[in-house]
Scaffold this motif. Structure first.
Motif, short mmCIF file in Angstrom:
data_model
loop_
_atom_site.label_atom_id
_atom_site.label_comp_id
_atom_site.label_asym_id
_atom_site.label_seq_id
_atom_site.Cartn_x
_atom_site.Cartn_y
_atom_site.Cartn_z
N VAL A 1 0.86 -1.17 0.00
CA VAL A 1 0.00 0.00 0.00
C VAL A 1 0.90 1.23 0.00
CG1 VAL A 1 -1.74 1.26 1.32
CG2 VAL A 1 -1.86 -1.23 1.19
N LEU A 2 0.61 2.18 -0.89
CA LEU A 2 1.40 3.41 -1.00
C LEU A 2 0.92 4.47 -0.02
CD1 LEU A 2 1.40 3.92 -4.87
CD2 LEU A 2 3.29 3.09 -3.50
N GLU A 3 1.86 5.14 0.60
CA GLU A 3 1.52 6.32 1.40
C GLU A 3 1.48 7.49 0.42
OE1 GLU A 3 0.68 6.66 4.60
OE2 GLU A 3 0.90 4.51 4.93
N LEU A 4 0.30 8.09 0.26
CA LEU A 4 0.16 9.20 -0.66
C LEU A 4 0.29 10.53 0.07
CD1 LEU A 4 -2.80 7.91 -2.86
CD2 LEU A 4 -0.36 7.80 -3.35
N ASN A 5 0.87 11.50 -0.63
CA ASN A 5 1.07 12.83 -0.07
C ASN A 5 1.05 13.85 -1.20
OD1 ASN A 5 3.74 12.92 -1.24
ND2 ASN A 5 4.40 11.55 0.40
N GLN A 6 1.32 15.10 -0.86
CA GLN A 6 1.32 16.18 -1.86
C GLN A 6 2.27 15.89 -3.02
OE1 GLN A 6 -0.54 18.73 -2.28
NE2 GLN A 6 -1.49 19.14 -0.32
N ASN A 7 3.36 15.19 -2.75
CA ASN A 7 4.38 14.95 -3.77
C ASN A 7 3.99 13.88 -4.79
OD1 ASN A 7 6.07 16.86 -2.56
ND2 ASN A 7 6.93 15.31 -1.19
N ASN A 8 3.19 12.90 -4.39
CA ASN A 8 2.92 11.79 -5.30
C ASN A 8 1.44 11.57 -5.59
OD1 ASN A 8 2.01 10.63 -2.90
ND2 ASN A 8 3.46 8.93 -2.92
N PHE A 9 0.55 12.34 -4.99
CA PHE A 9 -0.88 12.11 -5.15
C PHE A 9 -1.33 12.27 -6.61
CE2 PHE A 9 -5.26 13.64 -5.36
CZ PHE A 9 -5.91 12.59 -4.73
N LYS A 10 -1.11 13.43 -7.18
CA LYS A 10 -1.59 13.72 -8.54
C LYS A 10 -1.00 12.74 -9.55
CE LYS A 10 -2.05 17.42 -11.90
NZ LYS A 10 -1.70 18.75 -12.32
N GLU A 11 0.30 12.50 -9.46
CA GLU A 11 0.98 11.58 -10.37
C GLU A 11 0.40 10.17 -10.25
OE1 GLU A 11 5.31 9.47 -10.54
OE2 GLU A 11 5.26 11.60 -10.05
N THR A 12 0.10 9.74 -9.03
CA THR A 12 -0.45 8.40 -8.82
C THR A 12 -1.81 8.26 -9.49
OG1 THR A 12 0.75 8.17 -6.73
CG2 THR A 12 -1.15 6.72 -7.06
N ILE A 13 -2.68 9.26 -9.33
CA ILE A 13 -4.02 9.22 -9.93
C ILE A 13 -3.92 9.26 -11.46
CG2 ILE A 13 -6.23 10.45 -10.16
CD1 ILE A 13 -5.76 9.15 -7.40
N LYS B 1 -2.92 5.16 0.76
CA LYS B 1 -3.46 5.65 2.02
C LYS B 1 -3.06 7.11 2.19
CE LYS B 1 -3.56 2.87 5.67
NZ LYS B 1 -4.91 2.37 5.84
N ILE B 2 -3.99 7.91 2.70
CA ILE B 2 -3.70 9.31 2.99
C ILE B 2 -4.02 9.55 4.46
CG2 ILE B 2 -4.34 11.71 2.56
CD1 ILE B 2 -4.86 10.93 -0.34
N ASN B 3 -3.00 9.90 5.22
CA ASN B 3 -3.17 10.25 6.62
C ASN B 3 -3.72 11.68 6.65
OD1 ASN B 3 -2.79 11.25 9.25
ND2 ASN B 3 -1.08 9.84 9.59
N THR B 4 -4.98 11.83 7.07
CA THR B 4 -5.64 13.13 7.01
C THR B 4 -5.04 14.14 7.99
OG1 THR B 4 -7.33 12.37 8.57
CG2 THR B 4 -7.83 12.18 6.22
N GLU C 1 -4.21 19.34 3.36
CA GLU C 1 -4.58 20.01 2.10
C GLU C 1 -5.33 19.07 1.16
OE1 GLU C 1 -1.62 22.34 0.07
OE2 GLU C 1 -0.74 22.98 1.97
N ILE C 2 -4.86 17.84 1.05
CA ILE C 2 -5.54 16.87 0.19
C ILE C 2 -6.92 16.56 0.77
CG2 ILE C 2 -5.51 14.54 -0.78
CD1 ILE C 2 -2.44 14.68 -0.72
N ALA C 3 -6.98 16.33 2.08
CA ALA C 3 -8.26 16.04 2.72
C ALA C 3 -9.24 17.19 2.52
CB ALA C 3 -8.05 15.74 4.20
N ALA C 4 -8.76 18.41 2.64
CA ALA C 4 -9.63 19.58 2.45
C ALA C 4 -10.08 19.69 0.99
CB ALA C 4 -8.91 20.84 2.89
N ALA C 5 -9.17 19.42 0.07
CA ALA C 5 -9.50 19.52 -1.36
C ALA C 5 -10.62 18.56 -1.74
CB ALA C 5 -8.26 19.24 -2.21
N PHE C 6 -10.69 17.41 -1.06
CA PHE C 6 -11.73 16.42 -1.35
C PHE C 6 -12.87 16.47 -0.33
CE2 PHE C 6 -8.28 14.77 -3.90
CZ PHE C 6 -8.95 14.48 -5.07
N ASN C 7 -12.87 17.52 0.49
CA ASN C 7 -13.95 17.76 1.45
C ASN C 7 -14.20 16.54 2.35
OD1 ASN C 7 -15.79 19.59 2.51
ND2 ASN C 7 -17.46 18.82 1.25
N VAL C 8 -13.11 15.95 2.85
CA VAL C 8 -13.22 14.78 3.71
C VAL C 8 -13.81 15.22 5.05
CG1 VAL C 8 -11.94 12.97 4.92
CG2 VAL C 8 -11.31 13.60 2.58
N ARG C 9 -14.95 14.66 5.39
CA ARG C 9 -15.66 15.01 6.63
C ARG C 9 -15.74 13.84 7.60
NH1 ARG C 9 -14.56 19.58 5.92
NH2 ARG C 9 -15.83 21.05 4.78
#
Length: 123
Positions: free
Chosen positions: A3-15, A54-57, A62-70
Motif C-alpha cells: 500500500v502506498l503512502e500518498l502525499n502532496q508529492n505523489n498524489f496527482k501523479e499516482t491518480i 493511504k492518505i493520513n488526514t 490540504e488533500i483532505a480539504a481539497a476532497f472535502n473529507v468530513r
C-alpha cells in the motif's frame, strides 16, 4: 502489493498515471480506520492490478480539504483519472472486493460520455 503512502508529492501523479487507484483516507486516532487497515492491505494482495493508497488526514490536510473529507475512514476510487466512488465508512472484505470488481467491469467509454454530458449541462 504494498500500500502506498500518498502525499502532496505523489498524489496527482499516482491518480494520473495508473488505471485504477483506491484511496483510504485515515487517521491514527480513528478506531474504525485501524480496524479497516488489515482488510485494505489484504485486498491489495488480491488485486495486484489496482494501486492501493493511504492518505493520513492529519499529515495531508490540504488533500483532505481539497476532497472535502468530513468522515473517516473514507474510500475513494479513481479509474482513468475519473473519481467513480467516494464514501465514508469501512467496508467488509467481501464488499471491498465487490466494489473493485464493479470498477474493473465498468464501460469507461460510457462513463466518459456521461462525464462530458454533465460538463455540458453545467456550462
Amino acid at each position: 502489493m504494498a500500500v502506498l503512502e500518498l502525499n502532496q508529492n505523489n498524489f496527482k501523479e499516482t491518480i494520473e498515471n495508473n488505471n485504477i487507484v483506491i484511496i483510504d483516507f485515515w487517521a491514527a486516532w480513528c478506531g474504525p480506520c485501524m480496524n479497516f487497515a488489515p482488510i485494505f492491505e489484504a485486498a491489495s494482495e488480491e488485486h495486484p492490478d489496482v494501486i492501493f493508497g493511504k492518505i493520513n488526514t492529519e499529515q495531508e490536510r490540504e488533500i483532505a480539504a481539497a476532497f472535502n473529507v468530513r468522515g473517516i475512514p473514507l474510500l475513494m476510487v479513481f479509474r482513468d483519472n475519473i473519481m467513480l466512488y467516494s464514501e465514508s465508512g469501512a467496508l467488509p472484505a467481501a464488499a471491498l472486493n465487490d466494489l473493485l470488481t464493479q470498477v474493473k467491469n465498468l464501460d469507461m467509454d460510457a462513463v466518459r460520455a456521461e462525464v462530458e454530458k454533465n460538463k455540458t449541462i453545467k456550462e
